[in-house]
Write an enzyme that holds these catalytic residues in place. Structure first.
Site, PDB file in Angstrom:
ATOM      1  N   ARG A   1     107.613  75.775  88.364  1.00 31.62           N
ATOM      2  CA  ARG A   1     106.412  75.038  87.940  1.00 31.62           C
ATOM      3  C   ARG A   1     105.165  75.593  88.620  1.00 31.62           C
ATOM      4  NH1 ARG A   1     106.328  69.338  89.726  1.00 31.62           N
ATOM      5  NH2 ARG A   1     104.532  70.053  90.908  1.00 31.62           N
TER       6      ARG A   1
ATOM      7  N   HIS B   1     102.454  68.611  88.708  1.00 31.23           N
ATOM      8  CA  HIS B   1     103.250  67.819  87.748  1.00 31.23           C
ATOM      9  C   HIS B   1     102.346  67.213  86.679  1.00 31.23           C
ATOM     10  CE1 HIS B   1     106.041  64.824  86.194  1.00 31.23           C
ATOM     11  NE2 HIS B   1     105.139  63.903  86.452  1.00 31.23           N
TER      12      HIS B   1
ATOM     13  N   TYR C   1     104.127  69.657  98.922  1.00 29.32           N
ATOM     14  CA  TYR C   1     105.573  69.900  98.851  1.00 29.32           C
ATOM     15  C   TYR C   1     105.969  71.254  98.275  1.00 29.32           C
ATOM     16  CZ  TYR C   1     105.001  68.331  93.953  1.00 29.32           C
ATOM     17  OH  TYR C   1     104.599  68.188  92.648  1.00 29.32           O
TER      18      TYR C   1
HETATM   19  C1  LIG Z   1     113.439  56.605  83.298  1.00 23.31           C
HETATM   20  C2  LIG Z   1     112.313  57.132  84.124  1.00 23.31           C
HETATM   21  N1  LIG Z   1     112.415  57.171  85.467  1.00 23.31           N
HETATM   22  C3  LIG Z   1     111.421  57.658  86.221  1.00 23.31           C
HETATM   23  C4  LIG Z   1     110.255  58.123  85.626  1.00 23.31           C
HETATM   24  C5  LIG Z   1     109.124  58.677  86.488  1.00 23.31           C
HETATM   25  N2  LIG Z   1     109.006  60.131  86.295  1.00 23.31           N
HETATM   26  C6  LIG Z   1     108.033  60.656  85.540  1.00 23.31           C
HETATM   27  S1  LIG Z   1     108.119  62.320  85.471  1.00 23.31           S
HETATM   28  C7  LIG Z   1     109.491  62.357  86.468  1.00 23.31           C
HETATM   29  C8  LIG Z   1     110.131  63.662  86.856  1.00 23.31           C
HETATM   30  C9  LIG Z   1     110.863  64.324  85.738  1.00 23.31           C
HETATM   31  O1  LIG Z   1     111.218  65.638  86.092  1.00 23.31           O
HETATM   32  P1  LIG Z   1     111.870  66.618  85.086  1.00 23.31           P
HETATM   33  O2  LIG Z   1     112.919  65.921  84.292  1.00 23.31           O
HETATM   34  O3  LIG Z   1     112.296  67.818  85.849  1.00 23.31           O
HETATM   35  O4  LIG Z   1     110.700  66.984  84.061  1.00 23.31           O
HETATM   36  P2  LIG Z   1     109.321  67.753  84.339  1.00 23.31           P
HETATM   37  O5  LIG Z   1     108.304  66.692  84.639  1.00 23.31           O
HETATM   38  O6  LIG Z   1     109.509  68.707  85.463  1.00 23.31           O
HETATM   39  O7  LIG Z   1     109.017  68.446  83.041  1.00 23.31           O
HETATM   40  C10 LIG Z   1     109.835  61.057  86.863  1.00 23.31           C
HETATM   41  C11 LIG Z   1     110.974  60.744  87.748  1.00 23.31           C
HETATM   42  C12 LIG Z   1     110.177  58.051  84.222  1.00 23.31           C
HETATM   43  N3  LIG Z   1     109.101  58.505  83.546  1.00 23.31           N
HETATM   44  N4  LIG Z   1     111.212  57.575  83.490  1.00 23.31           N
END
Ligand SMILES: Cc1ncc(C[n+]2csc(CCOP(=O)(O)OP(=O)(O)O)c2C)c(N)n1
Ligand SMILES: [Mg+2]
Length: 358
Positions: A255, A259, A268
């Site tokens: 990445r 985020h 981090y």
């Molecule tokens: C069910 C749920 N739990 C927690 C969150 C909070 N949340 C938003 S983004 C994220 C991280 C997701 O990471 P990843 O699956 O690697 O996707 P990326 O953002 O890196 O594309 C989290 C935990 C959420 N949106 N939905």
């Protein structure tokens, strides 16, 4: 019993580095298709970069940046037919652009305006999914439905590395495999789930290994190589159309952006890896490839960028021209029987917001 194949370990690559690593070739892609892929990449990159600016100008809300993810999105969509269904997460918010959705619709979504919601059947693009992985079972179910109806379309769901730890991912993957659903599970492994690195997310050696547990073929590709992504997705689509069920693709990147606009990764992330990822980013890599093939020069690159910039200028103007939404929409679908205080509460809210909310 189906034969269980081990996941591929090596990352598939097609684009060389212009020096020691030679360029490969994707069979069946002509010059027009190669340039169409470029236009899609530039459109997504421009959408993303302008959105960060619009956020800073207060014109859209918190925004999930996808800088560096464009090859995973454009490469895979170009391998689909228009009747195939796309299930995006927030990281693929602008993927509808590649199906002719107006930029204003997606910008309205990030403005929290009702004009940002579309009829999924208009584009075969489902709503942007914010809960992690909950759209994987939706995609599996839609794909199974297509199979039951004898239609040839498949469904692709996009999700991140973190999503592979969610129950909904496992339920969707298992369901798709057991039903032989024509689904593609596309995992963008960008190394992070907000501030949680992949190494703390799983003890699996690769995310593709998880698919093996469901009896699903899995490929790993360089997520910054748009041609490798295209090829891997085309293989998965061919399997789906041949009645061979779902496939899993793990596209690997690092990445290179926060985020989201609300995140400060400096506390981090590994800055050297970010720099490396930015130096090898997907749009520049593909530009280099096209130039080496003699298909792209400065004038054409400039024309494509200018077209994309125009799309965004028109998009934000149209989104900002939408009349303010009625605040009553906030409650309309919340109650079967509104509480006794509803009318006076709404009147109070309208009074506080002034004309803007009426
Ligand atoms: C069910 C749920 N739990 C927690 C969150 C909070 N949340 C938003 S983004 C994220 C991280 C997701 O990471 P990843 O699956 O690697 O996707 P990326 O953002 O890196 O594309 C989290 C935990 C959420 N949106 N939905
Ligand atoms: Mg991630």
């Amino acid at each position: 019993m189906a034969q269980v194949l081990p996941a591929e370990r090596e990352l598939r690559r097609v684009i060389g580095d212009g020096e020691t690593i030679p360029d490969g070739e994707v069979e069946g892609l002509d010059a027009d298709e190669l340039l169409a892929l470029y236009r899609s990449l530039v459109l997504l990159r421009t959408y993303d970069e302008r959105s960060v600016v619009y956020h800073r100008q207060g014109r859209i809300g918190t925004y999930a940046i996808f800088w560096g993810h464009e090859a995973m999105q454009a490469g895979s969509v170009h391998a689909l037919a228009d009747d195939d269904w796309i299930f995006p997460s927030y990281r693929e918010s602008a993927i509808g652009l590649l199906r002719g959705m107006p930029a204003s619709t997606i910008l309205s979504w990030w403005r929290g305006h009702p004009a940002g919601w579309w009829n999924p059947a208009d584009y075969n693009v489902a709503s942007i999914c914010v809960p992690i992985a909950t759209h994987v079972p939706h995609a599996a179910g839609l794909a199974w439905g297509k199979k039951l109806k004898g239609e040839r379309a498949c469904a692709i769901a996009y999700f991140g590395d973190g999503a592979t730890s969610e129950g909904a991912f496992h339920e969707g993957a298992n369901f798709a495999a057991v039903m032989g659903a024509p689904a593609i599970l596309f995992c963008n492994n960008n190394g992070w789930a907000i501030s949680t690195p992949v190494a703390e997310q799983t003890r699996a050696e690769t995310l593709a290994d998880k698919a093996v547990g469901y009896g699903m073929p899995a490929a790993r590709v360089d997520g910054a190589d748009v041609l490798a992504v295209f090829e891997a997705t085309r293989d998965a689509v061919a399997r789906a159309r041949a009645g061979e069920g779902p496939s899993f693709i793990e596209a690997v990147t690092y990445r290179a952006a926060p985020h989201a606009t609300a995140d400060d990764p400096s506390v981090y992330i590994d800055p050297e890896r970010v720099e490396e990822a930015r130096a090898g980013e997907c749009v520049g890599r593909y530009e280099g490839y096209l130039r080496r093939q003699g298909l792209l020069d400065d004038a054409l690159a400039e024309e494509v960028r200018a077209e994309a910039a125009d799309v965004m200028r028109a998009g934000i103007a149209a989104a900002e021209a939408e009349p303010a939404a009625d605040v009553a929409l906030l409650f309309e679908h919340a109650f079967v029987d509104p509480p006794a205080s509803y009318a006076s509460d709404l009147a109070e809210l309208r009074r506080v917001l002034g004309d803007a909310g009426a």
